[in-house]
Write a protein that holds these residues in place. Sequence first.
Motif, PDB file in Angstrom:
ATOM      1  N   LYS A 145       2.245   1.644  -3.508  1.00 35.98           N
ATOM      2  CA  LYS A 145       1.209   2.118  -4.427  1.00 35.98           C
ATOM      3  C   LYS A 145       1.042   3.627  -4.295  1.00 35.98           C
ATOM      4  O   LYS A 145       0.996   4.348  -5.311  1.00 35.98           O
ATOM      5  CB  LYS A 145      -0.123   1.419  -4.139  1.00 35.98           C
ATOM      6  CG  LYS A 145      -1.256   1.899  -5.039  1.00 35.98           C
ATOM      7  CD  LYS A 145      -2.550   1.139  -4.782  1.00 35.98           C
ATOM      8  CE  LYS A 145      -3.640   1.653  -5.719  1.00 35.98           C
ATOM      9  NZ  LYS A 145      -4.888   0.873  -5.588  1.00 35.98           N
ATOM     10  N   ASN A 146       0.964   4.124  -3.067  1.00 33.63           N
ATOM     11  CA  ASN A 146       0.826   5.569  -2.857  1.00 33.63           C
ATOM     12  C   ASN A 146       2.021   6.329  -3.417  1.00 33.63           C
ATOM     13  O   ASN A 146       1.868   7.408  -4.003  1.00 33.63           O
ATOM     14  CB  ASN A 146       0.641   5.879  -1.372  1.00 33.63           C
ATOM     15  CG  ASN A 146      -0.700   5.396  -0.859  1.00 33.63           C
ATOM     16  OD1 ASN A 146      -1.655   5.252  -1.613  1.00 33.63           O
ATOM     17  ND2 ASN A 146      -0.774   5.130   0.436  1.00 33.63           N
ATOM     18  N   GLN A 147       3.214   5.758  -3.250  1.00 29.90           N
ATOM     19  CA  GLN A 147       4.413   6.425  -3.768  1.00 29.90           C
ATOM     20  C   GLN A 147       4.405   6.468  -5.293  1.00 29.90           C
ATOM     21  O   GLN A 147       4.762   7.476  -5.894  1.00 29.90           O
ATOM     22  CB  GLN A 147       5.675   5.722  -3.259  1.00 29.90           C
ATOM     23  CG  GLN A 147       5.889   5.847  -1.767  1.00 29.90           C
ATOM     24  CD  GLN A 147       5.846   7.296  -1.298  1.00 29.90           C
ATOM     25  OE1 GLN A 147       4.903   7.713  -0.629  1.00 29.90           O
ATOM     26  NE2 GLN A 147       6.834   8.066  -1.663  1.00 29.90           N
TER      27      GLN A 147
ATOM     28  N   ASN B   3       1.719   3.709   5.961  1.00 33.16           N
ATOM     29  CA  ASN B   3       2.398   5.005   5.987  1.00 33.16           C
ATOM     30  C   ASN B   3       3.856   4.829   6.397  1.00 33.16           C
ATOM     31  O   ASN B   3       4.177   3.977   7.221  1.00 33.16           O
ATOM     32  CB  ASN B   3       1.724   5.960   6.980  1.00 33.16           C
ATOM     33  CG  ASN B   3       0.293   6.232   6.603  1.00 33.16           C
ATOM     34  OD1 ASN B   3      -0.013   6.605   5.478  1.00 33.16           O
ATOM     35  ND2 ASN B   3      -0.616   6.020   7.547  1.00 33.16           N
TER      36      ASN B   3
ATOM     37  N   GLU C 237       2.042   9.074  -6.382  1.00 35.24           N
ATOM     38  CA  GLU C 237       2.580  10.405  -6.100  1.00 35.24           C
ATOM     39  C   GLU C 237       3.598  10.808  -7.163  1.00 35.24           C
ATOM     40  O   GLU C 237       3.656  11.959  -7.578  1.00 35.24           O
ATOM     41  CB  GLU C 237       3.240  10.415  -4.716  1.00 35.24           C
ATOM     42  CG  GLU C 237       3.614  11.803  -4.240  1.00 35.24           C
ATOM     43  CD  GLU C 237       4.105  11.794  -2.811  1.00 35.24           C
ATOM     44  OE1 GLU C 237       5.260  12.220  -2.595  1.00 35.24           O
ATOM     45  OE2 GLU C 237       3.342  11.351  -1.927  1.00 35.24           O
TER      46      GLU C 237
ATOM     47  N   ARG D 265       0.832  -1.213   0.000  1.00 33.61           N
ATOM     48  CA  ARG D 265       0.000   0.000   0.000  1.00 33.61           C
ATOM     49  C   ARG D 265       0.866   1.262   0.000  1.00 33.61           C
ATOM     50  O   ARG D 265       0.566   2.234  -0.696  1.00 33.61           O
ATOM     51  CB  ARG D 265      -0.962  -0.013   1.194  1.00 33.61           C
ATOM     52  CG  ARG D 265      -2.070  -1.053   1.063  1.00 33.61           C
ATOM     53  CD  ARG D 265      -3.201  -0.832   2.058  1.00 33.61           C
ATOM     54  NE  ARG D 265      -2.800  -0.938   3.449  1.00 33.61           N
ATOM     55  CZ  ARG D 265      -2.736  -2.085   4.124  1.00 33.61           C
ATOM     56  NH1 ARG D 265      -3.031  -3.232   3.531  1.00 33.61           N
ATOM     57  NH2 ARG D 265      -2.386  -2.094   5.404  1.00 33.61           N
ATOM     58  N   TYR D 266       1.932   1.230   0.778  1.00 26.73           N
ATOM     59  CA  TYR D 266       2.869   2.359   0.781  1.00 26.73           C
ATOM     60  C   TYR D 266       3.458   2.576  -0.614  1.00 26.73           C
ATOM     61  O   TYR D 266       3.498   3.708  -1.121  1.00 26.73           O
ATOM     62  CB  TYR D 266       3.981   2.114   1.806  1.00 26.73           C
ATOM     63  CG  TYR D 266       5.161   3.039   1.654  1.00 26.73           C
ATOM     64  CD1 TYR D 266       5.040   4.403   1.912  1.00 26.73           C
ATOM     65  CD2 TYR D 266       6.393   2.557   1.237  1.00 26.73           C
ATOM     66  CE1 TYR D 266       6.116   5.255   1.761  1.00 26.73           C
ATOM     67  CE2 TYR D 266       7.474   3.404   1.082  1.00 26.73           C
ATOM     68  CZ  TYR D 266       7.330   4.750   1.347  1.00 26.73           C
ATOM     69  OH  TYR D 266       8.406   5.596   1.187  1.00 26.73           O
TER      70      TYR D 266
ATOM     71  N   ASN E 199       0.448  10.281 -11.130  1.00 22.13           N
ATOM     72  CA  ASN E 199      -0.916   9.800 -10.869  1.00 22.13           C
ATOM     73  C   ASN E 199      -1.672   9.407 -12.136  1.00 22.13           C
ATOM     74  O   ASN E 199      -2.827   9.019 -12.077  1.00 22.13           O
ATOM     75  CB  ASN E 199      -1.712  10.822 -10.051  1.00 22.13           C
ATOM     76  CG  ASN E 199      -1.928  12.127 -10.782  1.00 22.13           C
ATOM     77  OD1 ASN E 199      -1.607  12.250 -11.965  1.00 22.13           O
ATOM     78  ND2 ASN E 199      -2.459  13.107 -10.083  1.00 22.13           N
TER      79      ASN E 199
END
Length: 195
Positions: A24-26, A151, A29, A21-22, A32
């Motif tokens: 994926k967010n990176q 996170n 970012e 999940r971390y 996108n």
Amino acid sequence: MKITIISGSTRNNSASSKTSRYLKNQLLEINNKNTVDIFDLSEAQLPLWDESLDLTTLSAHADSLEASDAFVFVVPEWHGMAPPALKNLFFLFTGVFRHKPAFIVSISAGTGGRYPIQELRSTVYKNTYLNFIPVNTIIDRVNTIIDEDGNYIGEKQFVANRVDEGLKLLLEYGSAFQVIRKSDIVLEKRFPNGV
């Protein structure tokens, strides 16, 4: 571009899932406009490979992986090895990885995580034609670096910087390999089982 993150643990609520999940967010970012999926082995319910297995029963998974342009493998070290379920993935879906780049992120609750990198690099590429980029990241003491919600909570930015470097490099390789996959020699597929 579509990137698939493979969460390599079969445990529910694993550190691999949180790290995925971390990541994926990176990735989102960084850009996108990319599509980022997580293929979590704790949810996929994949059978063990067997010669008699009807692989068409896995066509939805195969199609999703085939549509990917690049992969991130989040690999927990189990007894000094990559988990069997992760290695099983390459038996079930060999063809979907052909001429696609991959970034290895190896994790450990302690100070391990080194052995799965070498294991994957030395055994996976032959029949799959998967191309591991030269950069990898090891996250020791992962539970002090990535929290329950995915996170980053590490006191220092070293791991975050290494992840950032690897993901950005993966995206560059992903763009380049799109061209490679369209080349005549790749489309020819004379040698389906590697060198």
